[in-house]
Design a protein around this motif. Structure first.
Motif, short mmCIF file in Angstrom:
data_model
loop_
_atom_site.label_atom_id
_atom_site.label_comp_id
_atom_site.label_asym_id
_atom_site.label_seq_id
_atom_site.Cartn_x
_atom_site.Cartn_y
_atom_site.Cartn_z
N TYR A 118 28.48 24.90 45.53
CA TYR A 118 28.31 26.35 45.66
C TYR A 118 29.33 27.04 44.77
CZ TYR A 118 28.75 30.95 47.93
OH TYR A 118 28.82 32.29 48.17
N GLN A 119 28.86 28.03 44.01
CA GLN A 119 29.75 28.82 43.16
C GLN A 119 29.40 30.30 43.30
OE1 GLN A 119 30.41 27.55 39.07
NE2 GLN A 119 29.65 25.50 39.57
N LYS A 120 30.42 31.13 43.38
CA LYS A 120 30.21 32.58 43.49
C LYS A 120 31.22 33.30 42.61
CE LYS A 120 31.59 35.07 47.01
NZ LYS A 120 31.72 35.68 48.36
N ASN A 121 30.72 34.18 41.76
CA ASN A 121 31.55 35.07 40.95
C ASN A 121 31.22 36.50 41.34
OD1 ASN A 121 32.88 33.38 38.54
ND2 ASN A 121 30.85 32.53 38.96
N SER A 122 32.24 37.31 41.55
CA SER A 122 32.00 38.70 41.92
C SER A 122 33.03 39.61 41.24
CB SER A 122 32.04 38.91 43.43
OG SER A 122 33.32 38.60 43.95
N ASN A 143 30.00 39.53 51.48
CA ASN A 143 30.24 39.52 50.05
C ASN A 143 31.64 40.02 49.68
OD1 ASN A 143 27.69 38.55 49.55
ND2 ASN A 143 26.79 40.54 49.11
N THR A 190 25.67 34.17 42.31
CA THR A 190 25.81 33.01 43.18
C THR A 190 24.93 31.87 42.68
OG1 THR A 190 26.22 34.43 45.09
CG2 THR A 190 25.61 32.16 45.55
N LYS A 191 25.47 30.67 42.68
CA LYS A 191 24.72 29.48 42.28
C LYS A 191 24.89 28.42 43.37
CE LYS A 191 24.37 25.86 38.77
NZ LYS A 191 24.98 25.27 37.55
N TYR A 210 36.48 34.48 42.36
CA TYR A 210 35.71 33.25 42.12
C TYR A 210 35.89 32.31 43.31
CZ TYR A 210 34.40 28.62 40.51
OH TYR A 210 33.84 27.37 40.41
N THR A 211 34.78 31.77 43.79
CA THR A 211 34.80 30.76 44.84
C THR A 211 33.95 29.59 44.39
OG1 THR A 211 35.03 32.42 46.59
CG2 THR A 211 34.27 30.25 47.25
N GLN A 227 27.62 40.55 41.77
CA GLN A 227 27.86 39.21 42.31
C GLN A 227 26.82 38.23 41.77
OE1 GLN A 227 29.00 38.55 46.50
NE2 GLN A 227 27.20 37.24 46.65
#
Length: 198
Positions: A164-168, A14, A192-193, A152-153, A190
């Motif tokens: 795939y999306q990830k915000n942390s 993460n 995640t989608k 952001y990924t 975090q």
């Protein structure tokens, strides 16, 4: 981690590389402080914290990459598949003549298959783009240091409707209450989608 139910590997995954200040590897006696879990050694990851120059520092890193196939093997069309199937089943000596006739494609069926071509993979496949963004704000004074990081990924899937999306967000505050006594606060969030089941 028994306190939050997050495994060490998951916690490490993460972390964004931009948040890491240093990585140390402890072996033998140096890792003994971690008890039985440190029997094979320990990896210490130190995340960044604020600076003491009093001025806030803002940094940004980003990247865009593309994923696509280099080549694709040539597939049989419907008519070629029908011919292959007939040759495969026709060579099976364990089937009766009746079953063989029922299982084989007939001439009219083979003729119809010439116009039934549909390349599913060609319709579903597309080049996928991945984007990464990191914004880091840090600063502080001799007594108080702070750091706030946003990551952001986003990854498009090579198959349609996959992604795939990830915000942390990670925040750290270090404050010296008085000489020899320090207050440290660290928190992360975090979201995640995953589309298309991964």
């Amino acid at each position: 981690n028994p306190r939050n139910g997050i495994s060490a590997s998951e916690a490490f995954n993460n972390l964004d590389p931009n948040e890491i200040e240093s990585i140390s590897i402890l072996k033998d006696a140096a890792a003994a402080v971690y008890g039985a879990r440190g029997a094979q050694g320990a990896i210490i990851v130190t995340t960044k914290k604020g600076s003491v120059d009093g001025k806030p520092r803002i940094s940004y890193t980003g990247s865009v990459t593309m994923n696509d196939e280099i080549s694709r093997p040539k597939m049989l069309d419907a008519y070629q598949y029908g011919q292959f199937w007939n040759g495969f089943k026709g060579a099976d000596g364990n089937e009766s003549i009746g079953n063989r006739k029922k299982d084989l494609f007939q001439m009219d069926e083979l003729e119809a298959m010439k116009g039934m071509n549909y390349d599913w993979l060609d319709k579903a496949w597309s080049a996928a783009y991945s984007t990464k963004h990191n914004v880091n704000i840090s600063g502080g004074s001799e007594k108080t240091k702070y750091m706030l990081s946003y990551n952001y990924t986003g990854e498009d899937g090579i198959m349609d409707k996959h992604g795939y999306q990830k915000n942390s967000i990670r925040a750290k505050i270090n404050h010296e209450l008085w000489k020899g006594v320090r207050f440290d606060f660290s928190s992360s969030l975090q979201m995640t989608k995953i589309d298309g089941g991964g």
